[in-house]
Design an enzyme around this catalytic site. Structure first.
Site, short mmCIF file in Angstrom:
data_model
loop_
_atom_site.label_atom_id
_atom_site.label_comp_id
_atom_site.label_asym_id
_atom_site.label_seq_id
_atom_site.Cartn_x
_atom_site.Cartn_y
_atom_site.Cartn_z
N HIS A 135 -15.59 -0.02 -37.02
CA HIS A 135 -15.99 0.77 -35.85
C HIS A 135 -17.50 1.00 -35.85
O HIS A 135 -18.18 0.78 -34.84
CB HIS A 135 -15.26 2.12 -35.87
CG HIS A 135 -15.78 3.10 -34.85
ND1 HIS A 135 -15.32 3.15 -33.57
CD2 HIS A 135 -16.77 4.04 -34.94
CE1 HIS A 135 -15.99 4.10 -32.90
NE2 HIS A 135 -16.87 4.66 -33.70
N HIS A 140 -21.15 0.37 -33.26
CA HIS A 140 -22.35 1.20 -33.00
C HIS A 140 -23.67 0.49 -33.29
O HIS A 140 -24.67 0.73 -32.62
CB HIS A 140 -22.32 2.46 -33.87
CG HIS A 140 -21.44 3.55 -33.35
ND1 HIS A 140 -21.76 4.32 -32.26
CD2 HIS A 140 -20.24 3.99 -33.78
CE1 HIS A 140 -20.80 5.20 -32.04
NE2 HIS A 140 -19.85 5.02 -32.94
N GLU A 183 -19.87 6.52 -27.23
CA GLU A 183 -18.55 6.05 -27.66
C GLU A 183 -17.79 5.30 -26.54
O GLU A 183 -17.15 4.28 -26.82
CB GLU A 183 -17.68 7.21 -28.13
CG GLU A 183 -18.13 7.86 -29.42
CD GLU A 183 -18.02 6.95 -30.66
OE1 GLU A 183 -18.35 7.41 -31.75
OE2 GLU A 183 -17.58 5.80 -30.54
N SER A 202 -14.98 -1.69 -30.07
CA SER A 202 -14.30 -1.94 -31.36
C SER A 202 -12.78 -1.89 -31.22
O SER A 202 -12.06 -1.98 -32.20
CB SER A 202 -14.77 -0.92 -32.41
OG SER A 202 -14.56 0.40 -31.94
#
Ligand code: HBI
Ligand code: FE
Length: 296
Positions: A135, A140, A183, A202
């Site tokens: 993730h 990110h 996010e 993700s």
């Protein structure tokens, strides 16, 4: 926060023999990754790049390639740091998992992005509750190569340190901003809506859902609207917010948030699935499959 963490000998995590620094920073135990770990990375990487073609924004895909991320093996933080430092001055630090908010904000404010050092087990390949290495690293890190997004993440960290000093409501407003941009954000691209949020890129299922399902609302970015809006942590989002550009995010974080927090404190929060008069509506969702309770 000193730039070099003080190493505390013989502090081991419950996930194995990985020394934890007093500041919660760990060195990536790259030689300790198993063949299963590398295979999990390879499977997830290949599957996501397959589903993200035509769905992730160009900046994300180009940055991921530019920094040399491949399915071959779990990337070494030190190698990615060479590319990141040269591009935007960001650096990755290994961590055990979610950090206390102030620590997290302070790292961002100093252009340090915390990346969980361990990757999910093969039996968790489709879903894992907490952010793991895939993730954080796949989702990110690539956009930290983008100068404007890198500036936004630093500004967010600085805003977080301030909000932490103001109080829990300000922190909640700012957490919603992180949630609906970093996010789960969407961006308008010349050829249509695309994904930039790490929580979406993700996730194989949400990468399709966020852009193609009739269920969710898709609404134009509005800072205070987002800061009022509750969200979901247990299902796909009921609403996705759409920016025109990363510069729009950077410009939105320019003003001092203190008067904004004061205005928001006088207003009701907005349920995750609500469409408000005045919203720039790209899609008014059907609400199919939504559960009524569970907004945070
Ligand atoms: N810690 N390592 C890590 N990664 C995150 O994404 C993270 C965190 N702590 C707090 C947090 N995110 C959220 O509460 C942010 O909204 C601050
Ligand atoms: Fe995340």
């Amino acid at each position: 926060m000193s730039s070099q963490p003080r190493r505390v000998e013989n502090l081991h995590t419950d996930k194995g023999k990985v020394p934890v620094y007093a500041t919660g920073i760990v060195e990536q135990p790259w030689d300790g990754y198993s063949d299963d770990d590398h295979a999990t990375w390879a499977t997830l990487f290949a599957r996501q790049r397959e589903v993200l073609a035509g769905r992730a924004c160009d900046e994300f895909l180009q940055a991921q390639d530019a920094m040399g991320m491949t399915p071959d093996r779990i990337p070494k933080f030190t190698e990615l740091n060479d590319a990141l430092m040269a591009a935007t001055g960001w650096t990755l630090i290994g961590v055990e998992g979610l950090l206390p908010e102030l620590d997290f904000f302070d790292h961002l404010a100093n252009r340090r992005f915390p990346v969980t050092w361990w990757i999910r087990r093969p039996d968790q390949i489709d879903y894992i509750e907490e952010p793991d290495l895939f993730h954080d690293l796949f989702g990110h890190v690539p956009l930290l190569m983008n100068p404007v997004f890198g500036d936004y993440m630093e500004a967010y960290g600085k805003g977080g340190v301030k909000a932490h000093g103001i109080g829990p409501e300000a922190l909640q407003n700012l957490t919603r901003l992180y949630w609906y941009t970093v996010e789960f954000g969407l961006i308008r691209q010349h050829d249509g809506l695309r994904i930039y949020g790490a929580g979406i890129v993700s996730s194989a299922g949400e990468s399709v859902h966020a852009l193609e399902s009739a269920a969710p609302n898709r609404i134009g970015f509005d800072l205070e609207r987002i800061m009022r809006t509750r969200y979901r942590i247990d299902t796909y989002q009921k609403t996705y917010f759409v920016i025109d550009s990363f510069q729009q995010l950077m410009d939105a974080t320019d003003p001092d948030f203190t008067p904004i927090y004061a205005r928001l404190a006088a207003q009701e929060s907005v349920p995750a699935g609500t469409v408000l008069a005045g919203d720039h509506v790209f899609q008014r969702g059907s609400g199919e499959g939504w559960s009524s309770e569970g907004d945070v």
